[in-house]
Scaffold this motif. Structure first.
Motif, mmCIF file in Angstrom:
data_model
loop_
_atom_site.group_PDB
_atom_site.id
_atom_site.type_symbol
_atom_site.label_atom_id
_atom_site.label_comp_id
_atom_site.label_asym_id
_atom_site.label_seq_id
_atom_site.Cartn_x
_atom_site.Cartn_y
_atom_site.Cartn_z
ATOM 1 N N LYS A 47 10.431 -48.455 -19.642
ATOM 2 C CA LYS A 47 10.196 -47.113 -19.110
ATOM 3 C C LYS A 47 9.741 -46.189 -20.249
ATOM 4 O O LYS A 47 10.178 -46.352 -21.386
ATOM 5 N N SER A 89 9.561 -41.831 -14.032
ATOM 6 C CA SER A 89 9.198 -43.226 -14.317
ATOM 7 C C SER A 89 9.006 -44.010 -13.028
ATOM 8 O O SER A 89 8.078 -44.822 -12.920
ATOM 9 N N ALA A 119 2.528 -45.866 -19.566
ATOM 10 C CA ALA A 119 3.808 -45.401 -20.116
ATOM 11 C C ALA A 119 3.586 -44.765 -21.484
ATOM 12 O O ALA A 119 4.184 -43.730 -21.819
#
Ligand SMILES: NC(=O)c1ccc[n+]([C@@H]2O[C@H](COP(=O)([O-])OP(=O)(O)OC[C@H]3O[C@@H](n4cnc5c(N)ncnc54)[C@H](OP(=O)(O)O)[C@@H]3O)[C@@H](O)[C@H]2O)c1
Length: 304
Positions: A115, A124, A263
């Motif tokens: 994450k 997330s 991410a």
């Protein structure tokens, strides 16, 4: 564990919050304790039976394809992750049965990504499906650059907001359609908002008389073909919500490398997931109702 399940196709009313067996953990999977699970329009469509002709279904179904959470245990073949790792995943399988509206899920390791450290659980959870779709459309299909003027139909939605940011990051000028109540949110991302509905072609022409060079449709319902008049010659055009003759349809794909890249962008602060509303897991029916009658920009998320 507790989960939201349905035993037959239908609307939000078929959802039941109840005790179900914990998922089994096979050798190359990880067991994730879910901290947040995002909703997507596909959850509602598949639950209504719209995928029945091509998607195998095994009732009872736990819906949901987007999760973020903490790894509880890993299968004996997994070396990449350990218990306690904070991860997210696009948990789609080619059969409807195990989903993210639950306290736990077992996920094959190839679909699991760490994450973003700077993002909340809710943010997330909102990234995987919408982000993978937006990246595939803006970066891999339209290959947007700083030379482009991009029109995004449905720029206030889960996919549209991420697509708009990816296009802005590439240096493009971005025009986005949304309900008037979401125009301020679009402006904060450097997107020029336009209201959808009757007269849309004229409104776009007014702010971009020279025409659009790349179009992403996140609305469907014939929007793309109804607005071709705003396109410059040789404009690149695709849809994530429509199919048929003359339409390039883009589909999300489980791609951990791209999810890691997204991410990283979130950690660098150049990509943000907007969370519109958070519901407790047991209230998934109302979360789905909010998704279908949406007016607030961003993702709707469940928290167990
Ligand atoms: N192909 C794939 O792999 C893939 C992956 C993900 C999603 N999708 C599809 O892509 C579409 C968008 O997904 P999403 O997650 O972004 O959905 P979402 O978060 O529910 O967003 C829907 C968007 O549509 C806009 N909209 C609503 N009613 C409209 C209307 N009458 N005219 C024009 N725009 C309207 C909304 O604007 P306001 O809220 O401002 O009214 C919002 O921007 C859905 O059809 C979904 O099924 C496909």
């Amino acid at each position: 564990m507790k989960a939201i399940v349905y035993d037959r196709y239908g609307g939000p009313d078929v959802l039941d919050y109840r005790e179900v067996p914990d998922p089994k953990l096979s050798q190359n999977s990880v067991l994730i304790r879910i901290k947040a699970a995002a909703l997507n329009p596909a959850d509602v469509a598949l639950q209504a039976g719209l995928g029945d002709a091509h998607m195998p279904v095994w009732f009872p179904v736990i819906p949901g394809w987007d999760v973020a959470g903490v790894i509880e245990t890993v299968g004996p073949g997994v070396k990449e992750f350990s218990p306690g790792d904070e991860v997210m995943s696009y948990v789609r399988e080619e059969i409807l049965h195990h989903g993210g509206y639950a306290e736990l899920i077992a996920v094959p390791v190839y679909a699991v990504v760490r994450k973003p450290a700077r993002a909340s659980w809710e943010e997330s959870a909102g990234l995987p499906l919408a982000g993978l779709t937006a990246y595939r459309a803006i970066v891999q299909t339209l290959a947007v650059t700083s030379q482009d003027v991009v029109l995004i139909h449905g720029a206030s939605g889960g996919v549209g907001l991420l697509a708009a940011q990816l296009a802005r990051n590439a240096g493009a000028r971005v025009i986005g359609t949304a309900a008037a109540s979401n125009h301020d949110v679009l402006r904060t991302f450097g997107v020029e908002p336009v209201e959808y509905g009757e007269g849309l072609v004229g409104r776009v022409r007014q702010i971009v008389p020279e025409g659009i060079t790349a179009v992403l449709d996140c609305v469907g319902r014939g929007t793309l073909l109804a607005t071709t008049a705003v396109n410059r010659a040789n404009a690149r055009v695709c849809s994530v919500a429509d199919a048929g003759p003359g339409i390039v349809t883009v589909f999300a794909r489980q791609d951990p490398d791209i999810l890691r890249r997204l991410a990283q962008l979130m950690d660098e602060g150049t990509l943000r997931v907007i969370v519109a509303q958070v519901f407790p897991l047991h209230d998934a029916a109302n979360a789905q109702r909010a998704l279908s009658s949406r007016r607030r920009a961003g993702k709707i998320v469940l928290v167990p």
